[in-house]
Design a protein around this motif. Structure first.
Motif, PDB file in Angstrom:
ATOM      1  N   PRO A  81      12.437  13.728  28.754  1.00 22.43           N
ATOM      2  CA  PRO A  81      11.952  14.773  29.666  1.00 22.43           C
ATOM      3  C   PRO A  81      12.272  16.179  29.172  1.00 22.43           C
ATOM      4  O   PRO A  81      11.438  17.080  29.262  1.00 22.43           O
ATOM      5  CB  PRO A  81      12.667  14.456  30.978  1.00 22.43           C
ATOM      6  CG  PRO A  81      12.947  12.987  30.911  1.00 22.43           C
ATOM      7  CD  PRO A  81      13.235  12.711  29.459  1.00 22.43           C
ATOM      8  N   SER A 102       0.012  16.269  32.480  1.00 23.96           N
ATOM      9  CA  SER A 102       0.378  15.770  33.801  1.00 23.96           C
ATOM     10  C   SER A 102      -0.271  14.421  34.102  1.00 23.96           C
ATOM     11  O   SER A 102       0.317  13.591  34.799  1.00 23.96           O
ATOM     12  CB  SER A 102      -0.005  16.794  34.876  1.00 23.96           C
ATOM     13  OG  SER A 102       0.658  18.020  34.648  1.00 23.96           O
ATOM     14  N   TRP A 118       6.131   9.732  36.680  1.00 24.25           N
ATOM     15  CA  TRP A 118       6.829  10.928  37.134  1.00 24.25           C
ATOM     16  C   TRP A 118       6.308  11.334  38.511  1.00 24.25           C
ATOM     17  O   TRP A 118       5.085  11.415  38.714  1.00 24.25           O
ATOM     18  CB  TRP A 118       6.593  12.082  36.167  1.00 24.25           C
ATOM     19  CG  TRP A 118       7.403  12.033  34.908  1.00 24.25           C
ATOM     20  CD1 TRP A 118       7.712  10.933  34.164  1.00 24.25           C
ATOM     21  CD2 TRP A 118       7.990  13.151  34.231  1.00 24.25           C
ATOM     22  NE1 TRP A 118       8.443  11.286  33.063  1.00 24.25           N
ATOM     23  CE2 TRP A 118       8.634  12.638  33.070  1.00 24.25           C
ATOM     24  CE3 TRP A 118       8.031  14.516  34.473  1.00 24.25           C
ATOM     25  CZ2 TRP A 118       9.312  13.470  32.171  1.00 24.25           C
ATOM     26  CZ3 TRP A 118       8.692  15.338  33.585  1.00 24.25           C
ATOM     27  CH2 TRP A 118       9.339  14.818  32.447  1.00 24.25           C
ATOM     28  N   ARG A 125       8.542  16.584  40.547  1.00 23.15           N
ATOM     29  CA  ARG A 125       9.244  16.786  39.278  1.00 23.15           C
ATOM     30  C   ARG A 125       8.349  17.497  38.272  1.00 23.15           C
ATOM     31  O   ARG A 125       8.802  18.387  37.546  1.00 23.15           O
ATOM     32  CB  ARG A 125       9.688  15.429  38.730  1.00 23.15           C
ATOM     33  CG  ARG A 125      10.535  15.501  37.464  1.00 23.15           C
ATOM     34  CD  ARG A 125      10.844  14.086  36.988  1.00 23.15           C
ATOM     35  NE  ARG A 125      11.787  14.082  35.890  1.00 23.15           N
ATOM     36  CZ  ARG A 125      12.125  12.993  35.212  1.00 23.15           C
ATOM     37  NH1 ARG A 125      11.590  11.825  35.541  1.00 23.15           N
ATOM     38  NH2 ARG A 125      12.981  13.066  34.219  1.00 23.15           N
ATOM     39  N   VAL A 138       7.976  21.232  39.225  1.00 21.57           N
ATOM     40  CA  VAL A 138       9.160  21.999  38.832  1.00 21.57           C
ATOM     41  C   VAL A 138       9.154  22.270  37.328  1.00 21.57           C
ATOM     42  O   VAL A 138       9.474  23.376  36.872  1.00 21.57           O
ATOM     43  CB  VAL A 138      10.448  21.249  39.238  1.00 21.57           C
ATOM     44  CG1 VAL A 138      11.682  21.903  38.613  1.00 21.57           C
ATOM     45  CG2 VAL A 138      10.591  21.224  40.751  1.00 21.57           C
ATOM     46  N   MET A 139       8.766  21.254  36.541  1.00 22.88           N
ATOM     47  CA  MET A 139       8.705  21.434  35.090  1.00 22.88           C
ATOM     48  C   MET A 139       7.758  22.573  34.725  1.00 22.88           C
ATOM     49  O   MET A 139       8.092  23.448  33.918  1.00 22.88           O
ATOM     50  CB  MET A 139       8.241  20.142  34.427  1.00 22.88           C
ATOM     51  CG  MET A 139       8.177  20.229  32.900  1.00 22.88           C
ATOM     52  SD  MET A 139       7.347  18.823  32.110  1.00 22.88           S
ATOM     53  CE  MET A 139       5.622  19.294  32.326  1.00 22.88           C
TER      54      MET A 139
END
Length: 240
Positions: free
Chosen positions: A102, A149, A157, A161, A164-165
């Motif tokens: 990650p 994504s 995922w 999360r 936020v990334m």
């Protein structure tokens, strides 16, 4: 400086929009690849008209060529290192990121976005953000957010999360644009020209290493015409 930050963050916010599209609409790979190829063409045009052309005005052709190569080498080295640490499939829409790190995926996305944001900050310093470059950055970031994504979604995922990334990447892109505003001086002669050439080399390496292979893997021979269409749009925008 704050204006540059917001323009940099705005261009990178297309990553977040792309992520939401991937999670809510699940676009097909052909759609993602087509937008990626179009964005690549726009970025090639921006590199040509916004960076290399300006750098060549310094009259130091040899130095400009050298720093183009240096920019490409630095990006390639960073990309290679992050790939070895688990970020090599960060733009794969099929879920290959499940085997990756990650942190490496996040750092890889930051690596992709810093050169273009840095240059956006320079254009603000020169009297106003470049609309062709802003359009190119946004249109290249949109499919990156969608593709990455989609893969992260397939890898399991959660949406929060991923959001936020991308928010972290948007913030770093804004800071990179601020750095471009603070560091570069359009009247700085050779130094400014060399920094522009370095950023141009990094951007071209990013296109060749990440965007174009992903687009060609899906679109095949249609990738070329779509890239040229993006370049033509950039030519038209540069005349505005």
């Amino acid at each position: 400086m704050f204006e540059a930050f917001w323009w940099g963050a705005l261009g990178a916010s297309a990553l977040l929009i792309g992520a939401l599209i991937a999670y809510l609409l699940s676009p097909g790979r052909r759609v993602i690849a087509a937008v990626m190829a179009l964005g690549a063409g726009l970025l090639i045009g921006s590199v040509s008209f916004e960076l290399v052309e300006e750098a060549m005005k310094s009259g130091r052709v040899g130095w400009v060529a050298l720093f183009l190569l240096l920019g490409a080498a630095v990006f390639a080295a960073g990309d290679w290192l992050l790939s070895r640490r688990g970020g090599g499939h960060r733009k794969d829409p099929s879920g290959a990121q499940a085997q990756g790190s990650p942190l490496a995926i996040v750092l890889g996305s930051v690596l992709d976005g810093v050169p273009e944001s840095f240059v956006l900050g320079l254009t603000v310093l020169q009297g106003g953000v470049s609309l062709p470059l802003l359009a190119a950055v946004a249109l290249s970031n949109l499919p990156e957010g969608m593709s990455s994504s989609s893969g992260l979604k397939a890898a399991g995922w959660p949406r929060g999360r991923v959001v936020v990334m991308w928010l972290v990447v948007v913030a770093v892109s804004g800071l990179a644009a601020s750095a471009g505003y603070l560091v570069l001086d359009p009247a700085g002669g050779l130094v400014s020209a060399l920094v522009q050439a370095f950023a141009a080399g990094a951007l071209l390496a990013m296109l060749a290493d990440t965007m174009l292979p992903e687009a060609y893997a899906v679109e095949g021979v249609l990738t070329g015409p779509v890239v040229v269409a993006g370049f033509a749009i950039s030519v038209a925008l540069s005349a505005i």
